[in-house]
Each structure stands twice: as C-alpha cells, then as structure tokens.
Design an enzyme around this catalytic site. Sequence first.
Site, PDB file in Angstrom:
ATOM      1  N   GLU A   1      16.112  10.914 -13.700  1.00 50.90           N
ATOM      2  CA  GLU A   1      17.182  10.722 -14.680  1.00 50.90           C
ATOM      3  C   GLU A   1      18.047   9.533 -14.253  1.00 50.90           C
ATOM      4  O   GLU A   1      17.971   9.086 -13.098  1.00 50.90           O
ATOM      5  CB  GLU A   1      18.032  11.992 -14.778  1.00 50.90           C
ATOM      6  CG  GLU A   1      17.249  13.189 -15.261  1.00 50.90           C
ATOM      7  CD  GLU A   1      18.123  14.423 -15.464  1.00 50.90           C
ATOM      8  OE1 GLU A   1      19.339  14.326 -15.228  1.00 50.90           O
ATOM      9  OE2 GLU A   1      17.569  15.474 -15.854  1.00 50.90           O
TER      10      GLU A   1
ATOM     11  N   SER B   1      16.030   9.912  -6.588  1.00 53.95           N
ATOM     12  CA  SER B   1      15.721  10.582  -5.323  1.00 53.95           C
ATOM     13  C   SER B   1      16.533  11.860  -5.167  1.00 53.95           C
ATOM     14  O   SER B   1      16.074  12.836  -4.562  1.00 53.95           O
ATOM     15  CB  SER B   1      16.014   9.631  -4.152  1.00 53.95           C
ATOM     16  OG  SER B   1      15.218   8.465  -4.239  1.00 53.95           O
TER      17      SER B   1
ATOM     18  N   THR C   1       6.509   7.268 -17.042  1.00 55.70           N
ATOM     19  CA  THR C   1       5.263   6.614 -17.432  1.00 55.70           C
ATOM     20  C   THR C   1       4.741   7.271 -18.700  1.00 55.70           C
ATOM     21  O   THR C   1       4.608   8.496 -18.757  1.00 55.70           O
ATOM     22  CB  THR C   1       4.218   6.731 -16.302  1.00 55.70           C
ATOM     23  OG1 THR C   1       4.702   6.074 -15.140  1.00 55.70           O
ATOM     24  CG2 THR C   1       2.898   6.111 -16.721  1.00 55.70           C
TER      25      THR C   1
ATOM     26  N   ARG D   1       1.163  12.620  -3.783  1.00 55.33           N
ATOM     27  CA  ARG D   1       1.510  11.526  -2.880  1.00 55.33           C
ATOM     28  C   ARG D   1       0.302  10.859  -2.222  1.00 55.33           C
ATOM     29  O   ARG D   1       0.249   9.628  -2.140  1.00 55.33           O
ATOM     30  CB  ARG D   1       2.524  12.007  -1.839  1.00 55.33           C
ATOM     31  CG  ARG D   1       3.940  11.958  -2.388  1.00 55.33           C
ATOM     32  CD  ARG D   1       4.968  12.610  -1.504  1.00 55.33           C
ATOM     33  NE  ARG D   1       6.293  12.493  -2.134  1.00 55.33           N
ATOM     34  CZ  ARG D   1       7.322  13.251  -1.839  1.00 55.33           C
ATOM     35  NH1 ARG D   1       7.207  14.188  -0.918  1.00 55.33           N
ATOM     36  NH2 ARG D   1       8.488  13.081  -2.453  1.00 55.33           N
TER      37      ARG D   1
ATOM     38  N   GLN E   1       0.983 -15.926   1.262  1.00 57.47           N
ATOM     39  CA  GLN E   1       1.220 -16.915   2.315  1.00 57.47           C
ATOM     40  C   GLN E   1      -0.064 -17.663   2.671  1.00 57.47           C
ATOM     41  O   GLN E   1      -0.056 -18.880   2.876  1.00 57.47           O
ATOM     42  CB  GLN E   1       1.783 -16.225   3.562  1.00 57.47           C
ATOM     43  CG  GLN E   1       2.373 -17.176   4.585  1.00 57.47           C
ATOM     44  CD  GLN E   1       3.643 -17.849   4.076  1.00 57.47           C
ATOM     45  OE1 GLN E   1       4.327 -17.313   3.209  1.00 57.47           O
ATOM     46  NE2 GLN E   1       3.939 -19.027   4.606  1.00 57.47           N
TER      47      GLN E   1
ATOM     48  N   GLY F   1      -0.818 -20.110   0.068  1.00 52.72           N
ATOM     49  CA  GLY F   1       0.191 -21.156  -0.024  1.00 52.72           C
ATOM     50  C   GLY F   1       0.737 -21.298  -1.430  1.00 52.72           C
ATOM     51  O   GLY F   1       1.001 -20.305  -2.117  1.00 52.72           O
TER      52      GLY F   1
ATOM     53  N   GLU G   1       7.651   8.047  -7.174  1.00 51.93           N
ATOM     54  CA  GLU G   1       7.229   9.310  -6.575  1.00 51.93           C
ATOM     55  C   GLU G   1       7.772   9.470  -5.150  1.00 51.93           C
ATOM     56  O   GLU G   1       7.092   9.966  -4.254  1.00 51.93           O
ATOM     57  CB  GLU G   1       5.707   9.445  -6.601  1.00 51.93           C
ATOM     58  CG  GLU G   1       5.190   9.566  -8.024  1.00 51.93           C
ATOM     59  CD  GLU G   1       3.796  10.112  -8.094  1.00 51.93           C
ATOM     60  OE1 GLU G   1       3.514  11.106  -7.400  1.00 51.93           O
ATOM     61  OE2 GLU G   1       2.991   9.553  -8.844  1.00 51.93           O
ATOM     62  N   GLY G   2       8.991   9.028  -4.968  1.00 57.97           N
ATOM     63  CA  GLY G   2       9.651   9.139  -3.668  1.00 57.97           C
ATOM     64  C   GLY G   2       9.648   7.811  -2.946  1.00 57.97           C
ATOM     65  O   GLY G   2       8.597   7.296  -2.587  1.00 57.97           O
TER      66      GLY G   2
ATOM     67  N   SER H   1      10.241   4.909   0.013  1.00 56.50           N
ATOM     68  CA  SER H   1       9.865   4.946   1.434  1.00 56.50           C
ATOM     69  C   SER H   1      10.937   5.632   2.266  1.00 56.50           C
ATOM     70  O   SER H   1      10.635   6.342   3.238  1.00 56.50           O
ATOM     71  CB  SER H   1       9.625   3.520   1.951  1.00 56.50           C
ATOM     72  OG  SER H   1       8.417   2.995   1.437  1.00 56.50           O
TER      73      SER H   1
END
Length: 409
Positions: free
Chosen positions: A131, A136, A164, A268, A362, A365, A389-390, A392
């Site tokens: 919401e 979290s 989604t 997860r 990287q 380049g 979904e949570g 880190s």
Amino acid sequence: MAEFTMELNDEQKEVRDWLHGFAADVIRPAAAEWDEREETPWPVIQEAAKVGIYSLDFYAQQYFDPTGLGIPMAMEELFWGDAGIALSIVGTGLAAVGVLANGTEEQIGTWIPQMYGDANDVKVAAFCSSEPDAGSDVASMRTRAVYDEAKDEWVLNGTKTWATNGGIANVHVVVAVVDAELGSKGHASFIVPPNTPGLSQGQKFKKHGIRASHTAEVVLENVRIPGSCLLGGKEKLDERLARARERAKAGGGERVKNAAMATFEASRPAVGAMAVGTARAAYEVALDYAKTREQFGRPIIDNQGVAFQLADMRTSIDAARLLVWRASWMAISGKQFTAAEGSMSKLFASETAKKVTGQAIQILGGNGYTREYPVERMHRDAAIYTIFEGTSEIQRLVIARTLSGMPIR
C-alpha cells in the site's frame, strides 16, 4: 523426500532447453520493443500460452517437481530472455501461489484456472499486498475487510499499490486487515472475482525497469465479495485470530504467519532464480563482447582487469544459483528455513544481479551505456530484485532475526 542433486535429470534438461529456445526465439527478439512501449506484451503471452508455457498445467508440473528445481530452472531461463516480458508471463504465478498457500482445495480448483484463461482467451491475475504507506511495514496496512454476516459477504475498502497486473487482471488476490489490533497477524487474503463492482485501476506506474510488466494501483471502494472468497474459509480464520489474541494476551509465544508473508516466503527463491537469469544474460553478453572487442591490438579479455571481472561475475552467479536451488529443495522437502535460507537466496541473487549487470556495462564501456546493447536494459531491470517481495534490507532483517531469535529493528 527427493535426494539433493547438483544435476538436472533428463526430463528437467528437456524442459530447460525448451524454455531456453522460447526465450531465445520469442522473448529476446521482442524485448527492446516492449521495453520502449511500456505495455503488457499480450502477443508474447499468447504465444507462451499456445506452446503451453503460460498455463496452469505447466506451472503445476514445475511447482510440484519433487526435486524443487522445476520453478527456479524455469524462472532462470525465461528471465534470461528478458525480465520485463518474463514477469508479464509469470506475474500471475504470485497470485496463484497466494491461493495455493492460503486457500482450500475447492478455492484452488475454482480460481487458479480463471487466472490463466486459455490460449484463445488469455487472462492474468494480480496479488495485491503493498500500500502507499505499507510496503515493507506490512503491519501498517490500512485496507480493511469487514464481514457482513447477514449477507455472508466481505466488504473491502482501501488502496493497493505496486500490483503486478493490477487493474487489468481477471482475478485479484487482496490482502486486507480483518483485526487491526493484531497488527500483521490480523490480516487475511481474499479473492476478488472478475468484474466485481468497486474495484478499479488507479495510477499506472512508468518504471525504471521491467517496463513490459504492468504495475499499477488497485482501488477498492465498497467491494462486496461472497464469504466463500475468503481464502481458507471463515472457520479457519476465526481459529487463527483466536490463537493470535490468546498469544497477544500471554505476551508473545509462537509466531503466527500472516497471509502476505506466507505467500512471499514461498516465492522468494523463485525471485532469486529470476535474478540469476538476468545476471547470467548480462554476463554472457559481456563475455562474448570481451572475446571479440579489440583494443591496443588484442581482445580486451586478454587484460586481467576485464578477465578477473568476468571470473568474479561467473562465480557469483553460480553461488547465487546454488543458494536458490538449496532453498527450493528445502521447501519441497518440507525442511524448515531455520537460517532463513529462502531470504538468503533472494538477497544474494538480487545483489548479484545488480552488481553483475553493472559490471557488464563497464566491460562494454560506452556501448554498454547505450540501448544498442541489451546490458543497459538488463541493468535497469535488475534493480527491482532488491526491492520487490521484500527489499534487501528486509531480507537481512529476516535473516538476522532468524539467526539470533531477537526482535532486531
């Protein structure tokens, strides 16, 4: 219980190669177009339905694979093709898992087929938990479900976000508060059937990545649904709430899982597998580029600065996959995540995807920074894995609490 193995069996390899072919031939060629359009790739979903990838039968076969590796193997291959399109194909799965985790056999048989439709009339489903003021912090959820005993109906009011397929779904699975005094333990999940009055799509989000996946708000205004649409049923809910109230009076006790957390815990490792697929795709582009791009008269992979990056990238990807496979095997084998192994797999794989896609840019380049090469899109897509979904940070919190047994905040 299936014994743990590091090797896919012949049937799994056949499915993996079939999925890889679809990802290479159908998903990847369409990726840049649908990323630019920022629309649901209905033609690609329909192609997936025609060949049997977007179907209840396919996901059931993978979900109940006795080794636990069916779902992570499928997620990795599809997301290797493109994260945005793959999420449009598999996004319905989160709602389906919500029903599988919380619903009765009758509810599973009634609603999950309606989430997918068929090859001639493709449908999608949405799982609505987050919401505007409760991402979290699920305990801050404000969407309410009130039981009208006279009519045996539930009345839902509130706004969901980051859903989604929100608003375009045939079936919505909505997590709502039924007892505010119990915090997150006072939540329940509900099915909102197709064309139910009062449910509407709010804002559709224009996103940094996974642009081919539809993400929107879902607004619920006096949405009335039959009592049978409470996942698990009223009797089971009343028993669970009674236990939670008793434990609250006693000052704690055994943890009671809420409906949203039961869904996320089951999904997860699958999200970790998605991240592995995106990371692997970026690594492969970078490896091919490094072997063919010449500077100062030799391929750039001849330079340790590039070669060592590729070595680290591949090592991290393989380590992430192993964590995902372990968690998936533990889940199907009924082993408890005593060290939060599901969160570990999602955390490490998500962070790996962000890092590896950045390293790929990287290595390429200036070319990597343009949309002429896919690693730019992959890097944008990878950012979501450490958020949805949570986050880190939440995964680390779950792991730390599980390891310590302490209410770390």
